[in-house]
Design an enzyme around this catalytic site. Structure first.
Site, PDB file in Angstrom:
ATOM      1  N   GLY A 140      29.389  46.553  47.117  1.00  0.00           N
ATOM      2  CA  GLY A 140      29.179  45.152  47.501  1.00  0.00           C
ATOM      3  C   GLY A 140      28.166  44.517  46.556  1.00  0.00           C
ATOM      4  O   GLY A 140      27.321  43.730  46.971  1.00  0.00           O
ATOM      5  N   SER A 162      46.017  43.023  40.705  1.00  0.00           N
ATOM      6  CA  SER A 162      44.664  42.968  41.253  1.00  0.00           C
ATOM      7  C   SER A 162      44.502  41.647  41.998  1.00  0.00           C
ATOM      8  O   SER A 162      45.042  40.620  41.567  1.00  0.00           O
ATOM      9  CB  SER A 162      43.650  43.075  40.106  1.00  0.00           C
ATOM     10  OG  SER A 162      42.341  43.068  40.609  1.00  0.00           O
ATOM     11  N   PRO A 219      32.520  48.498  45.102  1.00  0.00           N
ATOM     12  CA  PRO A 219      32.413  49.340  46.298  1.00  0.00           C
ATOM     13  C   PRO A 219      31.000  49.377  46.875  1.00  0.00           C
ATOM     14  O   PRO A 219      30.819  49.816  48.003  1.00  0.00           O
ATOM     15  CB  PRO A 219      32.837  50.729  45.801  1.00  0.00           C
ATOM     16  CG  PRO A 219      32.533  50.707  44.339  1.00  0.00           C
ATOM     17  CD  PRO A 219      32.796  49.297  43.891  1.00  0.00           C
ATOM     18  N   GLU A 230      24.519  59.372  39.582  1.00  0.00           N
ATOM     19  CA  GLU A 230      24.300  59.331  41.038  1.00  0.00           C
ATOM     20  C   GLU A 230      25.603  58.970  41.764  1.00  0.00           C
ATOM     21  O   GLU A 230      25.985  59.632  42.741  1.00  0.00           O
ATOM     22  CB  GLU A 230      23.218  58.291  41.358  1.00  0.00           C
ATOM     23  CG  GLU A 230      22.982  58.077  42.838  1.00  0.00           C
ATOM     24  CD  GLU A 230      22.066  56.872  43.119  1.00  0.00           C
ATOM     25  OE1 GLU A 230      21.176  56.566  42.293  1.00  0.00           O
ATOM     26  OE2 GLU A 230      22.261  56.236  44.167  1.00  0.00           O
ATOM     27  N   TYR A 252      36.232  40.688  30.518  1.00  0.00           N
ATOM     28  CA  TYR A 252      34.886  41.272  30.445  1.00  0.00           C
ATOM     29  C   TYR A 252      34.338  41.221  29.013  1.00  0.00           C
ATOM     30  O   TYR A 252      33.138  41.382  28.810  1.00  0.00           O
ATOM     31  CB  TYR A 252      34.865  42.734  30.919  1.00  0.00           C
ATOM     32  CG  TYR A 252      35.315  42.995  32.337  1.00  0.00           C
ATOM     33  CD1 TYR A 252      35.513  41.958  33.241  1.00  0.00           C
ATOM     34  CD2 TYR A 252      35.542  44.295  32.780  1.00  0.00           C
ATOM     35  CE1 TYR A 252      35.944  42.216  34.529  1.00  0.00           C
ATOM     36  CE2 TYR A 252      35.967  44.553  34.073  1.00  0.00           C
ATOM     37  CZ  TYR A 252      36.180  43.508  34.937  1.00  0.00           C
ATOM     38  OH  TYR A 252      36.613  43.779  36.213  1.00  0.00           O
ATOM     39  N   LYS A 291      30.340  49.960  39.536  1.00  0.00           N
ATOM     40  CA  LYS A 291      29.871  49.514  38.215  1.00  0.00           C
ATOM     41  C   LYS A 291      28.391  49.867  38.043  1.00  0.00           C
ATOM     42  O   LYS A 291      27.578  49.579  38.929  1.00  0.00           O
ATOM     43  CB  LYS A 291      30.062  48.006  38.087  1.00  0.00           C
ATOM     44  CG  LYS A 291      29.540  47.403  36.799  1.00  0.00           C
ATOM     45  CD  LYS A 291      28.156  46.814  36.938  1.00  0.00           C
ATOM     46  CE  LYS A 291      27.551  46.462  35.585  1.00  0.00           C
ATOM     47  NZ  LYS A 291      26.155  46.045  35.719  1.00  0.00           N
TER      48      LYS A 291
HETATM   49  P1  A2P Z   1      23.313  48.539  37.342  1.00  0.00           P
HETATM   50  O1  A2P Z   1      24.481  48.258  36.463  1.00  0.00           O
HETATM   51  O2  A2P Z   1      22.029  48.059  36.749  1.00  0.00           O
HETATM   52  O3  A2P Z   1      23.246  49.970  37.810  1.00  0.00           O
HETATM   53  P2  A2P Z   1      29.443  47.020  42.511  1.00  0.00           P
HETATM   54  O4  A2P Z   1      30.073  48.193  41.833  1.00  0.00           O
HETATM   55  O5  A2P Z   1      29.596  47.040  44.001  1.00  0.00           O
HETATM   56  O6  A2P Z   1      29.930  45.702  41.921  1.00  0.00           O
HETATM   57  O7  A2P Z   1      27.876  47.071  42.282  1.00  0.00           O
HETATM   58  C1  A2P Z   1      27.320  46.932  41.013  1.00  0.00           C
HETATM   59  C2  A2P Z   1      25.862  46.581  41.142  1.00  0.00           C
HETATM   60  O8  A2P Z   1      25.156  47.638  41.799  1.00  0.00           O
HETATM   61  C3  A2P Z   1      25.219  46.405  39.801  1.00  0.00           C
HETATM   62  O9  A2P Z   1      24.239  45.410  39.911  1.00  0.00           O
HETATM   63  C4  A2P Z   1      24.592  47.770  39.526  1.00  0.00           C
HETATM   64  O10 A2P Z   1      23.481  47.628  38.683  1.00  0.00           O
HETATM   65  C5  A2P Z   1      24.181  48.214  40.908  1.00  0.00           C
HETATM   66  N1  A2P Z   1      24.239  49.675  41.091  1.00  0.00           N
HETATM   67  C6  A2P Z   1      25.159  50.537  40.616  1.00  0.00           C
HETATM   68  N2  A2P Z   1      24.922  51.784  41.038  1.00  0.00           N
HETATM   69  C7  A2P Z   1      23.826  51.739  41.802  1.00  0.00           C
HETATM   70  C8  A2P Z   1      23.077  52.703  42.521  1.00  0.00           C
HETATM   71  N3  A2P Z   1      23.439  53.980  42.526  1.00  0.00           N
HETATM   72  N4  A2P Z   1      21.985  52.278  43.199  1.00  0.00           N
HETATM   73  C9  A2P Z   1      21.599  50.975  43.189  1.00  0.00           C
HETATM   74  N5  A2P Z   1      22.270  50.012  42.533  1.00  0.00           N
HETATM   75  C10 A2P Z   1      23.382  50.374  41.847  1.00  0.00           C
END
Ligand code: A2P
Length: 272
Positions: A189, A137, A187, A237, A42, A228
């Protein structure tokens, strides 16, 4: 730090900007997260370390996990220092993270030079207290079993992609038998699961957001999700998922979504 992997972690994949990453870590710790997940690839271990330093939360209360990248999986027991050596690269990660010990060090993928030497290096790191726990992993159940047989140190977790489009039923059952945790990456997606009508219905029922429902669904099924986000509001949130309690109907409704999709499947992935 206890050996227990905290329920929710902050994922930092693609969070490369120095400030956004350090700020995300600080915001997460402020919101209550006690698990931060990063990886050598990363390119942000230093920034994660800065976030840990900047936070008021004492470092020893935070579970910090990182992963050895594919081209750092060799192990040279002669003691020569190679930058692509699993042992040496873990010491470098520890320096970049600026922590006394890495709470959990994973093999990122069973790829390239992954082999017995990698596991020997992990055992040495564990014996020397450089790392508190060993993980893998993107391993299949067979590869997890093989690693467990070869390692002296206990194997505590397999971190895999898991979300409503890839519910990982077999991996969860296997992990129960094998006595390891499943840490769920992506989580949400990567955001795709948030649009599923099933997820949205359950969110409405609980007066929660779709992201909180995805995280709560993961926890309810026994995994440890690491959503993430780079955005402090979304980081808070997502942590709010701990206040959302799904019943078995909610879980079932989401688990039985028709659509299936594996989002992370590079050429060097194992035969899933
Ligand atoms: P951002 O970093 O701008 O919040 P995952 O954990 O499944 O890989 O998903 C990560 C993606 O989901 C990132 O693009 C992140 O963008 C976005 N994301 C993270 N939290 C939320 C949320 N509560 N609502 C909408 N999108 C989210």
């Amino acid at each position: 730090m206890s050996d227990e992997i905290p329920q929710i972690g902050l994922g930092t994949w693609k969070n490369k900007g120095q400030e956004t990453c350090a700020e995300a870590v600080e915001a997460a710790l402020d919101a209550g997260y006690r698990h931060i997940d990063t990886a050598q690839i990363y390119g942000n271990e230093r920034h994660v370390g800065e976030g840990l330093q900047n936070s008021d939360v004492p470092n020893d209360e935070v579970f910090v996990a990182t992963k050895i990248w594919n081209n750092n999986l060799k192990y040279d027991k002669s003691g020569k220092k190679h930058h692509d050596d699993a042992y040496e690269s873990a010491l470098r990660s520890r320096d970049l993270l600026n922590v006394d010990t890495i709470d959990l060090l994973y093999v990122h993928w069973p790829a390239e030079d992954y082999g017995d030497g990698t596991l020997e290096a992990l055992d040495r790191l564990y014996d020397e207290g450089v790392i508190e726990n060993v993980g893998v992993s993107n391993f299949t159940p067979e590869l997890v079993r093989e690693a467990q047989r070869k390692l002296d140190a206990p194997l505590v977790a397999n971190q895999v992609e898991m979300h409503p489009l890839l519910p990982q039923d077999e991996m969860l059952d296997f992990a129960d038998d094998a006595g390891i945790d499943v840490v769920a990456y992506s989580p949400l997606g990567r955001g795709k699961a948030l649009d599923l009508p099933e997820v949205q219905d359950v969110a409405e029922k609980h007066d929660a957001t779709p992201a909180q429902v995805c995280v709560a669904w993961s926890i309810e099924r026994g995994a440890k999700p690491i959503p993430k986000s780079e955005n402090p509001d979304r980081i808070r949130e997502n942590y709010g998922a701990l206040d959302v309690s799904l019943d078995s109907d909610d879980v079932e409704k989401i688990t039985s979504v028709d659509e299936r999709e594996r989002l992370i499947d590079p050429g060097f992935a194992p035969d899933w």
